[in-house]
Write a protein that holds these residues in place. Structure first.
Motif, short mmCIF file in Angstrom:
data_model
loop_
_atom_site.label_atom_id
_atom_site.label_comp_id
_atom_site.label_asym_id
_atom_site.label_seq_id
_atom_site.Cartn_x
_atom_site.Cartn_y
_atom_site.Cartn_z
N PRO A 52 -9.35 4.53 -1.27
CA PRO A 52 -8.01 4.16 -0.81
C PRO A 52 -6.99 4.02 -1.93
N HIS A 53 -7.40 3.46 -3.06
CA HIS A 53 -6.44 3.26 -4.15
C HIS A 53 -6.01 4.59 -4.74
N ARG A 54 -6.92 5.53 -4.88
CA ARG A 54 -6.57 6.87 -5.34
C ARG A 54 -5.54 7.51 -4.41
N ALA A 55 -5.68 7.20 -3.10
CA ALA A 55 -4.79 7.78 -2.10
C ALA A 55 -3.47 7.03 -1.97
N GLY A 56 -3.32 5.92 -2.71
CA GLY A 56 -2.03 5.23 -2.73
C GLY A 56 -2.00 3.87 -2.05
N VAL A 57 -3.12 3.42 -1.49
CA VAL A 57 -3.17 2.09 -0.88
C VAL A 57 -3.17 1.03 -1.99
N LYS A 58 -2.33 0.01 -1.83
CA LYS A 58 -2.20 -1.01 -2.86
C LYS A 58 -3.36 -2.00 -2.81
N PRO A 59 -3.86 -2.42 -3.97
CA PRO A 59 -4.94 -3.42 -4.00
C PRO A 59 -4.46 -4.74 -3.39
N LEU A 60 -5.39 -5.51 -2.84
CA LEU A 60 -5.05 -6.82 -2.29
C LEU A 60 -4.76 -7.81 -3.41
N SER A 61 -3.67 -8.54 -3.28
CA SER A 61 -3.21 -9.43 -4.35
C SER A 61 -4.23 -10.50 -4.69
N PHE A 62 -4.83 -11.13 -3.67
CA PHE A 62 -5.78 -12.21 -3.94
C PHE A 62 -6.97 -11.71 -4.74
N VAL A 63 -7.44 -10.53 -4.41
CA VAL A 63 -8.58 -9.95 -5.15
C VAL A 63 -8.23 -9.78 -6.61
N ARG A 64 -7.10 -9.13 -6.87
CA ARG A 64 -6.72 -8.84 -8.25
C ARG A 64 -6.37 -10.10 -9.02
N GLN A 65 -5.79 -11.10 -8.36
CA GLN A 65 -5.45 -12.34 -9.06
C GLN A 65 -6.71 -13.09 -9.47
N VAL A 66 -7.70 -13.14 -8.60
CA VAL A 66 -8.96 -13.81 -8.95
C VAL A 66 -9.65 -13.06 -10.09
#
Length: 475
Positions: A52-66
């Protein structure tokens, strides 16, 4: 002596994926675009992967913040992170040796995260007991599957070990089986019935294996990949009864369990269905269930984190599992897995944003499903079954005889030829159906539908223009 002479015959038997010729040409086209070569498109859109990220879907904020807070704990000193982010990161760091995600973990995974996974499975399956000692956190679900296959496949046996696999089936599993010296025994899904799994086809597969190999396991993908089906509870129970009768080990690839969007569809795990059948099957059928943080709403493919839960395995066999699973999953991937199985809840400071982001992804996916079905089925030379779950569309394309002949002249499979022309003329990278197996005389293409809606509109626009031109050229 050349190393080539020493390569295992099993490795030699691995067929080169059709995708590689497309991948090489994609890199060449990207370089041409960088050098200013004029084409009808400015960039290649790659939807050949379930990424999904390769296709342009943005990562979930909570995941990346943790993840960020665990990597650089000093971030927790300021006020830029929500309280629940800091609390989660601090709790996870306390489970790490030396308080660092750079340390090794226990080989089966960090015990506290294994416990979180166990509690998640318990909730998912409506209270069916789940025991942490039967869960192994792994560097991705495919790694786990390959290592379970190592236990099941006896490379020295005669006849060879067989594993029943669906057609179509994602190619990495076929590669793993070939490398281990096993025989992939195909059972065909019914495309006309929405890629339904029929027990009659399982029996035909077993019959075809007589005198060829000794089938020991049945591999299931639910929700599907590359086809986009979701098995009903009734279907799952029929499969379990079949496996029990034929004494087959069940391998349940359930990595797209969070991607169910068919109006009449719901995900039911094989473990839950097995428990609902009751004794004696619930106490005797051997099952391995796989999940990952790479797929679904998280889409954290690059972190390579998954797990396998084992059900009803002999304790003597579990000793060998312990040995094979001695390569622990990277800790950062385990952190992502913990967030996947235990996301923000109502009342948590991060919940409103988490809900907004996940609802947006689901809404985009639902709209993409609607548009793909609408556009693809508007062409008489395409047929797309109802999209029920998973991350891909896998429509059938009816190629003209002249196109098939041209493909043979080019030394390509017909649907690979179609995908190559699509790449060259429209800048779209799809995967050909031949990569996954298909009924003889049929051709398919696979593309990821987990993209932003504007990206999917561009994909469908390019595909429509190209397909009309292609069909006119080879009419």
């Amino acid at each position: 002596m050349s190393v080539l002479q020493e390569i295992s015959s099993n490795v030699r038997n691995i067929k080169q994926m059709e995708y590689f010729v497309l991948f090489r040409r994609t890199n060449q086209i990207k370089e041409e675009l960088r050098q200013g070569v004029r084409k009808s498109y400015r960039e290649v859109i790659d939807v050949s992967w379930g990424d999904p990220h390769r296709a342009g879907v943005k990562p979930l904020s909570f995941v990346r913040q943790v993840l960020a807070a665990c990597l650089y704990p000093q971030l927790m000193d300021g006020d830029k992170l929500m309280v629940d982010v800091k609390q989660r990161a601090q709790r996870l760091l306390e489970t790490c040796a030396g308080g660092s995600v750079g340390s090794y973990s226990d080989t089966a995974g960090i015990p506290q995260i294994i416990q979180s996974v166990s509690e998640y499975i318990l909730r998912r399956d409506g209270g069916v007991p789940c025991h942490p000692e039967n869960i192994y956190i792994t560097p991705g679900s495919q790694w786990a599957l390959t290592n379970i296959l190592k236990v099941l496949v006896n490379s020295e046996a005669s006849p060879r070990t067989g594993v029943l696999i669906p057609v179509p089936c994602h190619s990495t599993t076929i590669v793993s089986l070939t490398a281990l010296g096993a025989v992939a025994v195909p059972y065909y899904l019914s495309e006309e019935r929405g890629w339904a799994l029929e027990v009659e086809m399982l029996q035909q597969a077993l019959d075809s294996a007589k005198g060829v190999c000794n089938p020991v396991a049945l591999y299931i993908i639910n929700p599907g990949n590359p086809a986009d089906y979701v098995q009903s509870r009734k279907c799952i129970q029929e499969v379990i009864h079949f496996a029990a009768e034929k004494k087959l080990f069940l391998l349940a690839d359930e990595v797209y369990q969070d991607c169910v969007y068919g109006k009449e569809s719901e995900f039911v795990s094989y473990k839950r269905a097995l428990a609902e059948i009751g004794a004696p099957l619930s106490d005797t059928v051997e099952l391995a269930s796989f999940h990952t943080a790479s797929k679904g709403l998280m889409g954290e493919c690059g972190l390579r984190a998954g797990y396998v839960e084992l059900v009803n395995l002999d304790p003597a066999v579990m000793k060998y599992i312990d040995n094979l699973f001695s390569n622990s999953c990277p800790v950062l991937g385990q952190v992502a897995l913990d967030v996947m199985v235990n996301p923000p809840q109502p009342g948590d400071p991060s919940y409103p944003l988490y809900l907004k982001e996940t609802q947006h992804i689901r809404a985009s996916l639902a709209e993409n499903v609607r548009r793909v079905e609408e556009v693809i089925n508007s062409f008489p030379s395409f047929s797309c079954q109802s999209l029920e779950g998973g991350a891909f569309a896998f429509p059938r394309v009816f190629l003209p005889p002249k196109a098939i002949e041209k493909a043979k002249e080019a030394g390509l499979q017909p649907d690979t030829f179609y995908c190559m022309r699509l790449l060259e003329e429209a800048g779209l990278l799809f995967s050909p159906g031949t990569e996954y197996g298909q009924m003889e005389g049929t051709y398919h293409i696979r593309f990821c539908i987990m993209t932003p809606t504007d990206t999917m509109e561009e994909i469908l626009k390019r595909l429509s223009t190209f397909h009309k031109q292609f069909m006119r050229e080879f009419a």
